[in-house]
Design a protein around this motif. Structure first.
Motif, PDB file in Angstrom:
ATOM      1  N   TYR A  29      -5.126  10.692   3.141  1.00 58.40           N
ATOM      2  CA  TYR A  29      -5.453  12.057   2.740  1.00 58.40           C
ATOM      3  C   TYR A  29      -6.887  12.205   2.219  1.00 58.40           C
ATOM      4  CZ  TYR A  29      -0.348  12.447   2.925  1.00 58.40           C
ATOM      5  OH  TYR A  29       0.961  12.419   3.340  1.00 58.40           O
ATOM      6  N   ASP A  30      -7.686  11.146   2.291  1.00 60.12           N
ATOM      7  CA  ASP A  30      -9.043  11.158   1.715  1.00 60.12           C
ATOM      8  C   ASP A  30      -9.908  12.359   2.128  1.00 60.12           C
ATOM      9  OD1 ASP A  30      -8.665   8.953   0.145  1.00 60.12           O
ATOM     10  OD2 ASP A  30      -9.718   7.547   1.461  1.00 60.12           O
ATOM     11  N   PRO A  31      -9.892  12.792   3.420  1.00 61.49           N
ATOM     12  CA  PRO A  31     -10.791  13.899   3.805  1.00 61.49           C
ATOM     13  C   PRO A  31     -10.442  15.235   3.138  1.00 61.49           C
ATOM     14  CG  PRO A  31      -9.991  12.711   5.747  1.00 61.49           C
ATOM     15  CD  PRO A  31      -9.189  12.217   4.584  1.00 61.49           C
ATOM     16  N   LYS A  51       8.770  -4.836  -4.801  1.00 59.33           N
ATOM     17  CA  LYS A  51       9.578  -5.341  -3.685  1.00 59.33           C
ATOM     18  C   LYS A  51       8.684  -5.945  -2.600  1.00 59.33           C
ATOM     19  CE  LYS A  51      13.289  -4.284  -0.542  1.00 59.33           C
ATOM     20  NZ  LYS A  51      14.136  -3.322   0.145  1.00 59.33           N
ATOM     21  N   LYS A  52       7.616  -5.237  -2.225  1.00 65.79           N
ATOM     22  CA  LYS A  52       6.716  -5.751  -1.188  1.00 65.79           C
ATOM     23  C   LYS A  52       6.103  -7.076  -1.621  1.00 65.79           C
ATOM     24  CE  LYS A  52       4.610  -1.493  -0.664  1.00 65.79           C
ATOM     25  NZ  LYS A  52       3.703  -0.450  -0.111  1.00 65.79           N
ATOM     26  N   ALA A  53       5.591  -7.144  -2.853  1.00 62.75           N
ATOM     27  CA  ALA A  53       4.923  -8.364  -3.328  1.00 62.75           C
ATOM     28  C   ALA A  53       5.917  -9.523  -3.425  1.00 62.75           C
ATOM     29  CB  ALA A  53       4.263  -8.103  -4.678  1.00 62.75           C
ATOM     30  N   VAL A  94      11.264  -3.348   3.743  1.00 63.16           N
ATOM     31  CA  VAL A  94      11.781  -1.973   3.742  1.00 63.16           C
ATOM     32  C   VAL A  94      11.489  -1.333   2.385  1.00 63.16           C
ATOM     33  CG1 VAL A  94      13.831  -0.540   4.036  1.00 63.16           C
ATOM     34  CG2 VAL A  94      13.606  -2.687   5.308  1.00 63.16           C
ATOM     35  N   GLU A  95      10.765  -0.215   2.408  1.00 66.08           N
ATOM     36  CA  GLU A  95      10.395   0.456   1.151  1.00 66.08           C
ATOM     37  C   GLU A  95      11.461   1.477   0.796  1.00 66.08           C
ATOM     38  OE1 GLU A  95       6.290   1.811   0.996  1.00 66.08           O
ATOM     39  OE2 GLU A  95       5.812   0.314   2.508  1.00 66.08           O
ATOM     40  N   ASP A  96      12.527   1.000   0.140  1.00 65.30           N
ATOM     41  CA  ASP A  96      13.653   1.897  -0.133  1.00 65.30           C
ATOM     42  C   ASP A  96      13.826   2.207  -1.610  1.00 65.30           C
ATOM     43  OD1 ASP A  96      14.416  -0.606  -0.915  1.00 65.30           O
ATOM     44  OD2 ASP A  96      16.139  -0.740   0.435  1.00 65.30           O
ATOM     45  N   ALA A  99      -0.137  -8.150   0.462  1.00 65.24           N
ATOM     46  CA  ALA A  99       1.089  -7.746   1.149  1.00 65.24           C
ATOM     47  C   ALA A  99       1.003  -6.278   1.555  1.00 65.24           C
ATOM     48  CB  ALA A  99       2.303  -7.993   0.250  1.00 65.24           C
ATOM     49  N   THR A 100       0.101  -5.971   2.492  1.00 67.50           N
ATOM     50  CA  THR A 100      -0.005  -4.609   3.021  1.00 67.50           C
ATOM     51  C   THR A 100      -0.390  -4.661   4.479  1.00 67.50           C
ATOM     52  OG1 THR A 100      -1.222  -2.513   2.907  1.00 67.50           O
ATOM     53  CG2 THR A 100      -2.403  -4.464   2.167  1.00 67.50           C
ATOM     54  N   ARG A 101       0.102  -3.688   5.241  1.00 69.56           N
ATOM     55  CA  ARG A 101      -0.273  -3.559   6.655  1.00 69.56           C
ATOM     56  C   ARG A 101      -1.238  -2.405   6.857  1.00 69.56           C
ATOM     57  NH1 ARG A 101       3.173  -6.375   9.957  1.00 69.56           N
ATOM     58  NH2 ARG A 101       5.022  -7.188   8.933  1.00 69.56           N
ATOM     59  N   ASN A 102      -1.696  -1.821   5.765  1.00 68.67           N
ATOM     60  CA  ASN A 102      -2.593  -0.664   5.850  1.00 68.67           C
ATOM     61  C   ASN A 102      -4.043  -1.157   5.799  1.00 68.67           C
ATOM     62  OD1 ASN A 102      -4.309   1.474   4.970  1.00 68.67           O
ATOM     63  ND2 ASN A 102      -2.500   2.662   4.391  1.00 68.67           N
ATOM     64  N   GLY A 148      -6.854   0.327   5.594  1.00 66.68           N
ATOM     65  CA  GLY A 148      -7.671   1.001   4.573  1.00 66.68           C
ATOM     66  C   GLY A 148      -7.500   0.336   3.217  1.00 66.68           C
ATOM     67  N   LYS A 149      -6.265   0.009   2.889  1.00 62.79           N
ATOM     68  CA  LYS A 149      -6.010  -0.684   1.618  1.00 62.79           C
ATOM     69  C   LYS A 149      -6.635  -2.073   1.634  1.00 62.79           C
ATOM     70  CE  LYS A 149      -1.418   1.273   0.608  1.00 62.79           C
ATOM     71  NZ  LYS A 149      -0.028   0.861   0.292  1.00 62.79           N
ATOM     72  N   VAL A 150      -6.493  -2.800   2.753  1.00 60.19           N
ATOM     73  CA  VAL A 150      -7.050  -4.157   2.840  1.00 60.19           C
ATOM     74  C   VAL A 150      -8.546  -4.110   2.563  1.00 60.19           C
ATOM     75  CG1 VAL A 150      -7.524  -6.114   4.368  1.00 60.19           C
ATOM     76  CG2 VAL A 150      -5.284  -5.004   4.442  1.00 60.19           C
ATOM     77  N   GLU A 202     -18.264   3.154  -3.772  1.00 61.00           N
ATOM     78  CA  GLU A 202     -18.126   4.322  -4.654  1.00 61.00           C
ATOM     79  C   GLU A 202     -16.667   4.603  -4.964  1.00 61.00           C
ATOM     80  OE1 GLU A 202     -21.110   7.831  -3.852  1.00 61.00           O
ATOM     81  OE2 GLU A 202     -20.608   6.852  -1.948  1.00 61.00           O
ATOM     82  N   LYS A 203     -15.833   4.546  -3.925  1.00 63.45           N
ATOM     83  CA  LYS A 203     -14.405   4.818  -4.135  1.00 63.45           C
ATOM     84  C   LYS A 203     -13.824   3.808  -5.120  1.00 63.45           C
ATOM     85  CE  LYS A 203      -9.982   5.546  -1.799  1.00 63.45           C
ATOM     86  NZ  LYS A 203      -9.214   5.627  -0.549  1.00 63.45           N
ATOM     87  N   ASN A 204     -14.262   2.550  -5.004  1.00 68.24           N
ATOM     88  CA  ASN A 204     -13.742   1.500  -5.885  1.00 68.24           C
ATOM     89  C   ASN A 204     -14.228   1.631  -7.329  1.00 68.24           C
ATOM     90  OD1 ASN A 204     -11.947   0.144  -4.279  1.00 68.24           O
ATOM     91  ND2 ASN A 204     -13.329  -1.542  -3.761  1.00 68.24           N
TER      92      ASN A 204
HETATM   93  P1  ITT Z   1       1.791  -0.769   3.097  1.00 70.61           P
HETATM   94  O1  ITT Z   1       3.157  -0.376   2.574  1.00 70.61           O
HETATM   95  O2  ITT Z   1       1.836  -1.776   4.185  1.00 70.61           O
HETATM   96  O3  ITT Z   1       0.868  -1.171   1.980  1.00 70.61           O
HETATM   97  P2  ITT Z   1       1.544   2.082   3.656  1.00 70.61           P
HETATM   98  O4  ITT Z   1       0.449   2.927   4.229  1.00 70.61           O
HETATM   99  O5  ITT Z   1       2.921   2.280   4.203  1.00 70.61           O
HETATM  100  O6  ITT Z   1       1.107   0.549   3.770  1.00 70.61           O
HETATM  101  P3  ITT Z   1       2.423   3.208   1.139  1.00 70.61           P
HETATM  102  O7  ITT Z   1       3.864   3.162   1.471  1.00 70.61           O
HETATM  103  O8  ITT Z   1       2.000   2.814  -0.249  1.00 70.61           O
HETATM  104  O9  ITT Z   1       1.561   2.285   2.101  1.00 70.61           O
HETATM  105  O10 ITT Z   1       1.914   4.673   1.469  1.00 70.61           O
HETATM  106  C1  ITT Z   1       0.781   5.160   0.876  1.00 70.61           C
HETATM  107  C2  ITT Z   1       0.322   6.408   1.607  1.00 70.61           C
HETATM  108  O11 ITT Z   1      -0.254   7.306   0.638  1.00 70.61           O
HETATM  109  C3  ITT Z   1      -0.790   6.092   2.592  1.00 70.61           C
HETATM  110  O12 ITT Z   1      -0.296   5.856   3.883  1.00 70.61           O
HETATM  111  C4  ITT Z   1      -1.645   7.344   2.511  1.00 70.61           C
HETATM  112  O13 ITT Z   1      -1.111   8.330   3.335  1.00 70.61           O
HETATM  113  C5  ITT Z   1      -1.496   7.773   1.058  1.00 70.61           C
HETATM  114  N1  ITT Z   1      -2.558   7.162   0.218  1.00 70.61           N
HETATM  115  C6  ITT Z   1      -2.426   6.191  -0.725  1.00 70.61           C
HETATM  116  N2  ITT Z   1      -3.604   5.848  -1.248  1.00 70.61           N
HETATM  117  C7  ITT Z   1      -4.519   6.601  -0.617  1.00 70.61           C
HETATM  118  C8  ITT Z   1      -5.920   6.692  -0.693  1.00 70.61           C
HETATM  119  O14 ITT Z   1      -6.632   5.909  -1.486  1.00 70.61           O
HETATM  120  N3  ITT Z   1      -6.528   7.577   0.104  1.00 70.61           N
HETATM  121  C9  ITT Z   1      -5.830   8.356   0.950  1.00 70.61           C
HETATM  122  N4  ITT Z   1      -4.518   8.323   1.099  1.00 70.61           N
HETATM  123  C10 ITT Z   1      -3.847   7.448   0.316  1.00 70.61           C
END
Ligand code: ITT
Length: 197
Positions: free
Chosen positions: A153-155, A50-52, A38-40, A6-9, A11-13, A173-175
């Protein structure tokens, strides 16, 4: 049943899919037309749950969410749960990094601003209690961006005792070290304990 992420990011996927691939578990990103959550809530755990839960209820199957962010000590823990929206509602990663450097600009070169990434992972299953786990990763914010992997913010996040930013590391490595991977490992432990009961 497949586990929905349940993520639209993206990078997380990438990171979560790589983590479960090593375990041989099948996971699937949430469909593009999934309902917007809504992440409130004001905590990582609250938002992750809430997301899950909303995605698990909508698709009537297990769903896993991550809520995460960066806590900078010199900013009293900001941006925290607002990390994705630090520079405003539709901010890009570049906008957020620029805002971070602006807020810390007075500190360099004398200080090495300490920070940590925090991840809360929630697993929701229809008709069952939601499980939540946590992980953190300590580091220092660098003025210069280094590396092109990862996201967010990784860089600008140099991992404690590594001399490298997260963007200079591969997904594998990150994992091995990240806040997210620690929270995921702890979630897998909780599930294994549940199965043994
Ligand atoms: P979802 O809610 O769809 O999962 P999102 O990007 O909105 O996507 P969050 O609300 O959890 O997710 O926001 C997390 C933010 O924190 C993300 O957008 C990054 O800016 C930062 N962040 C979290 N984990 C990170 C990581 O491993 N490396 C770099 N930045 C990270």
């Amino acid at each position: 049943i497949k586990l929905l992420l349940a993520t639209r990011n993206p990078g997380k996927v990438r990171e979560i899919a790589a983590f479960f691939a090593e375990l041989g578990w099948e996971v699937e990103p949430v469909p593009a037309d999934a309902p917007e959550v809504v992440e409130d809530r004001d905590t990582f755990a609250g938002n992750a749950a809430k997301k899950a839960e909303e995605i698990a209820a909508f698709y009537n199957g297990p769903a896993l969410a991550d809520d995460s962010g960066l806590e900078v000590d010199a900013l009293e823990g900001r941006p925290g749960v607002y990390s994705a929206r630090f520079a405003g509602e539709n901010a890009t990663d570049a906008d957020n990094n620029r805002k971070l450097l602006e807020e810390l600009s007075g500190l360099w070169p004398d200080d090495h601003p300490t920070a940590r990434f925090v991840s809360a992972i929630a697993l929701a299953r229809p008709g069952q209690e939601t499980l939540v786990s946590f992980g953190t990763l300590e580091g220092v914010i660098t003025r210069e961006a280094r590396g092109s992997n990862g996201f967010g913010y990784d860089p600008h996040f140099e991992v404690e005792r590594s001399g490298r930013t997260l963007a200079e590391m591969s997904v594998e490595e990150k994992n091995r070290i990240s806040h997210r991977a620690k929270a995921l490992r702890s979630m897998v432990d909780m599930l294994r304990m549940e199965q043994d009961q």
